[in-house]
Write a protein that holds these residues in place. Structure first.
Motif, PDB file in Angstrom:
ATOM      1  N   THR A   1       3.247  22.891  69.331  1.00 37.77           N
ATOM      2  CA  THR A   1       4.077  21.840  69.949  1.00 37.77           C
ATOM      3  C   THR A   1       4.996  22.466  70.995  1.00 37.77           C
ATOM      4  N   LEU A   2       5.606  23.602  70.648  1.00 37.53           N
ATOM      5  CA  LEU A   2       6.502  24.276  71.599  1.00 37.53           C
ATOM      6  C   LEU A   2       5.747  24.701  72.853  1.00 37.53           C
TER       7      LEU A   2
ATOM      8  N   GLY B   1      -1.331  16.875  62.682  1.00 35.77           N
ATOM      9  CA  GLY B   1      -1.421  18.244  62.157  1.00 35.77           C
ATOM     10  C   GLY B   1      -1.070  19.323  63.162  1.00 35.77           C
ATOM     11  N   GLU B   2      -0.570  18.977  64.352  1.00 37.50           N
ATOM     12  CA  GLU B   2      -0.237  20.017  65.341  1.00 37.50           C
ATOM     13  C   GLU B   2       0.913  20.870  64.816  1.00 37.50           C
TER      14      GLU B   2
ATOM     15  N   HIS C   1       6.608  22.290  81.989  1.00 34.07           N
ATOM     16  CA  HIS C   1       7.650  22.786  82.906  1.00 34.07           C
ATOM     17  C   HIS C   1       9.051  22.247  82.612  1.00 34.07           C
ATOM     18  N   CYS C   2       9.368  22.124  81.324  1.00 31.33           N
ATOM     19  CA  CYS C   2      10.749  21.730  81.019  1.00 31.33           C
ATOM     20  C   CYS C   2      11.666  22.940  81.203  1.00 31.33           C
ATOM     21  N   ASP C   3      12.926  22.673  81.434  1.00 34.54           N
ATOM     22  CA  ASP C   3      13.905  23.756  81.660  1.00 34.54           C
ATOM     23  C   ASP C   3      14.700  24.079  80.400  1.00 34.54           C
ATOM     24  N   ALA C   4      14.796  23.116  79.479  1.00 30.72           N
ATOM     25  CA  ALA C   4      15.552  23.355  78.240  1.00 30.72           C
ATOM     26  C   ALA C   4      14.939  22.563  77.097  1.00 30.72           C
TER      27      ALA C   4
ATOM     28  N   LEU D   1      16.764  21.785  70.137  1.00 31.72           N
ATOM     29  CA  LEU D   1      15.965  21.731  68.901  1.00 31.72           C
ATOM     30  C   LEU D   1      16.815  21.488  67.667  1.00 31.72           C
ATOM     31  N   ARG D   2      16.442  20.476  66.926  1.00 28.79           N
ATOM     32  CA  ARG D   2      16.950  20.328  65.543  1.00 28.79           C
ATOM     33  C   ARG D   2      15.763  20.437  64.608  1.00 28.79           C
ATOM     34  N   HIS D   3      15.936  21.256  63.561  1.00 31.83           N
ATOM     35  CA  HIS D   3      14.797  21.526  62.674  1.00 31.83           C
ATOM     36  C   HIS D   3      15.332  21.780  61.263  1.00 31.83           C
ATOM     37  N   PRO D   4      14.586  21.375  60.230  1.00 26.09           N
ATOM     38  CA  PRO D   4      15.093  21.580  58.864  1.00 26.09           C
ATOM     39  C   PRO D   4      15.014  23.025  58.373  1.00 26.09           C
ATOM     40  N   VAL D   5      14.323  23.897  59.104  1.00 24.56           N
ATOM     41  CA  VAL D   5      14.112  25.268  58.608  1.00 24.56           C
ATOM     42  C   VAL D   5      15.064  26.235  59.304  1.00 24.56           C
ATOM     43  N   GLU D   6      15.757  27.058  58.517  1.00 19.05           N
ATOM     44  CA  GLU D   6      16.641  28.091  59.057  1.00 19.05           C
ATOM     45  C   GLU D   6      15.815  29.058  59.913  1.00 19.05           C
ATOM     46  N   GLY D   7      16.302  29.355  61.091  1.00 19.52           N
ATOM     47  CA  GLY D   7      15.592  30.307  61.953  1.00 19.52           C
ATOM     48  C   GLY D   7      14.627  29.648  62.924  1.00 19.52           C
ATOM     49  N   ALA D   8      14.457  28.327  62.816  1.00 21.54           N
ATOM     50  CA  ALA D   8      13.501  27.649  63.715  1.00 21.54           C
ATOM     51  C   ALA D   8      13.922  27.785  65.176  1.00 21.54           C
ATOM     52  N   ALA D   9      15.224  27.726  65.447  1.00 20.59           N
ATOM     53  CA  ALA D   9      15.679  27.825  66.837  1.00 20.59           C
ATOM     54  C   ALA D   9      15.443  29.238  67.382  1.00 20.59           C
ATOM     55  N   ALA D  10      15.671  30.244  66.541  1.00 16.78           N
ATOM     56  CA  ALA D  10      15.428  31.630  66.984  1.00 16.78           C
ATOM     57  C   ALA D  10      13.940  31.835  67.228  1.00 16.78           C
ATOM     58  N   PHE D  11      13.103  31.252  66.376  1.00 15.20           N
ATOM     59  CA  PHE D  11      11.647  31.341  66.575  1.00 15.20           C
ATOM     60  C   PHE D  11      11.275  30.693  67.909  1.00 15.20           C
ATOM     61  N   ALA D  12      11.820  29.500  68.158  1.00 14.26           N
ATOM     62  CA  ALA D  12      11.508  28.791  69.407  1.00 14.26           C
ATOM     63  C   ALA D  12      11.958  29.609  70.610  1.00 14.26           C
ATOM     64  N   ALA D  13      13.107  30.236  70.498  1.00 20.88           N
ATOM     65  CA  ALA D  13      13.630  31.027  71.623  1.00 20.88           C
ATOM     66  C   ALA D  13      12.722  32.230  71.909  1.00 20.88           C
ATOM     67  N   ARG D  14      12.134  32.795  70.847  1.00 18.22           N
ATOM     68  CA  ARG D  14      11.211  33.930  71.065  1.00 18.22           C
ATOM     69  C   ARG D  14       9.919  33.463  71.734  1.00 18.22           C
ATOM     70  N   GLU D  15       9.484  32.251  71.412  1.00 18.48           N
ATOM     71  CA  GLU D  15       8.211  31.752  71.918  1.00 18.48           C
ATOM     72  C   GLU D  15       8.295  31.187  73.329  1.00 18.48           C
ATOM     73  N   LEU D  16       9.487  30.689  73.695  1.00 21.90           N
ATOM     74  CA  LEU D  16       9.607  29.874  74.913  1.00 21.90           C
ATOM     75  C   LEU D  16      10.392  30.573  76.005  1.00 21.90           C
ATOM     76  N   SER D  17      10.037  30.283  77.256  1.00 25.94           N
ATOM     77  CA  SER D  17      10.895  30.753  78.351  1.00 25.94           C
ATOM     78  C   SER D  17      12.011  29.759  78.705  1.00 25.94           C
ATOM     79  N   PRO D  18      11.839  28.431  78.564  1.00 27.02           N
ATOM     80  CA  PRO D  18      12.992  27.553  78.804  1.00 27.02           C
ATOM     81  C   PRO D  18      14.167  27.899  77.889  1.00 27.02           C
ATOM     82  N   VAL D  19      15.352  27.502  78.308  1.00 27.29           N
ATOM     83  CA  VAL D  19      16.549  27.683  77.467  1.00 27.29           C
ATOM     84  C   VAL D  19      16.370  26.898  76.162  1.00 27.29           C
TER      85      VAL D  19
END
Ligand code: CP
Length: 317
Positions: A97-98, A91-92, A105-108, A111-129
């Protein structure tokens, strides 16, 4: 000489954010990577000390494997996150998860995800590339880049060139990214598919829409057949597979309508006998396996440019 390149530290979410200079740089770097891939020792230490996480919420063969190889060939550590063996099953949430992966401490994150915009969401949340490896029907930038890189190797220049995308445009992130990228180069873009699988906003994208495959293929230089995404079809939206193959399938016979030597692209995986005939899939005009090969070089280039950002030094080859 070393200098920080324009892509250093940048997320790659779609091709629309890339300038023509960025794309040139990616292709020049991919040329170097491809040369390196043909050497006896493919591995370098260029990204030694960097950690890359392949975070795939959907199945993938080409994209995931080529990102993994790309990272490893450049000397990075690559972790494949497998959703079926993760705490997602407990249920996480996606966001948790991000944040959890970022804390390692990952650098990049790829992301593959079934939802449109998931990568943009991840980019807003994360400092890694964050590199978008496909989000729903929205975008698949690395596929579009490797497709164009393949056409460039074939000596094609896109300005004014008739290029056709055939199939399930509605569910296709490849179609959207290719239309966006080809438009930057002034291509004459045509699309064709069952009416129920064509999005309503196509005209706004500046493409020509065809109901009949024969009209679409006539004098085309590039034919991009799309995979019929049977897993995303809603009931009643899709003709029977037999009817689809009869009306829209790319065959050796239909290929004769296009320019001699027209290039066939397909992102894979192939439904042979459905969107492309068995004998056409790997015929002499098909670039399908060249696309796969180029996927490794393009992804090496993107990892090198976003994670290190230096022009490759003369000793890289
Ligand atoms: N073209 C593509 O994205 O293929 P995979 O789903 O196998 O990664």
């Amino acid at each position: 000489m070393r200098c920080t390149t324009s892509l250093y530290g940048k997320d790659v979410l779609d091709v629309s954010a890339l300038t023509l200079a960025d794309i040139d740089l990616i292709f020049q770097t991919a040329d170097r990577m491809k040369k390196r891939l043909k050497q006896k020792i493919k591995k370098s230490s260029y990204l030694k000390g960097k950690a890359i996480i392949n975070l795939f919420y959907e199945p993938s063969t080409r994209t995931r494997t080529s990102f993994e190889l790309a990272g490893k060939y450049l000397g990075a550590d690559v972790i494949n996150f497998t959703t079926s063996a993760s705490s997602l099953l407990k249920g996480e949430s996606f966001r948790d998860t991000l944040l959890t992966l970022q804390s390692m401490h990952c650098d990049a994150v790829i992301l593959r995800h079934p939802v449109e915009g998931a990568a943009a969401f991840a980019a807003r949340e994360l400092s890694p590339v964050v590199i978008n490896a496909g989000d729903g029907a929205h975008a698949h930038p690395t596929q579009a880049l490797l497709d164009l890189f393949t056409l460039r190797e074939k000596g094609l220049r896109l300005n004014g060139l008739k290029m056709v995308i055939v199939g399930d445009i509605l569910h296709s992130r490849v179609a959207r990214s290719n239309i966006a990228l080809w438009t930057k180069y002034g291509a004459d873009i045509h699309v064709c598919g069952p009416g129920s699988l064509l999005p309503h906003d196509l005209a706004a994208l500046g493409v020509t829409v065809h109901d009949h495959i024969e009209d679409a293929l006539k004098d085309a230089y590039v034919i991009n057949a799309l995979r019929i995404q049977l897993e995303r079809q809603q009931k009643g939206m899709f003709p029977s597979p037999r009817e689809y193959a009869r009306l829209f399938g790319i065959t050796d016979q239909r290929l004769k309508l296009a320019k001699p030597g027209a290039v066939i692209l397909h992102p894979g995986p192939l439904n042979r006998g459905l969107e492309i005939a068995w004998e056409t899939a790997y015929n002499s005009q098909s670039a399908v396996l060249q696309q796969v090969e180029n996927g490794v070089a393009i992804r090496m280039a993107l990892l090198a440019l976003t994670l290190k950002g230096e022009n490759l030094d003369e000793n890289f080859d």
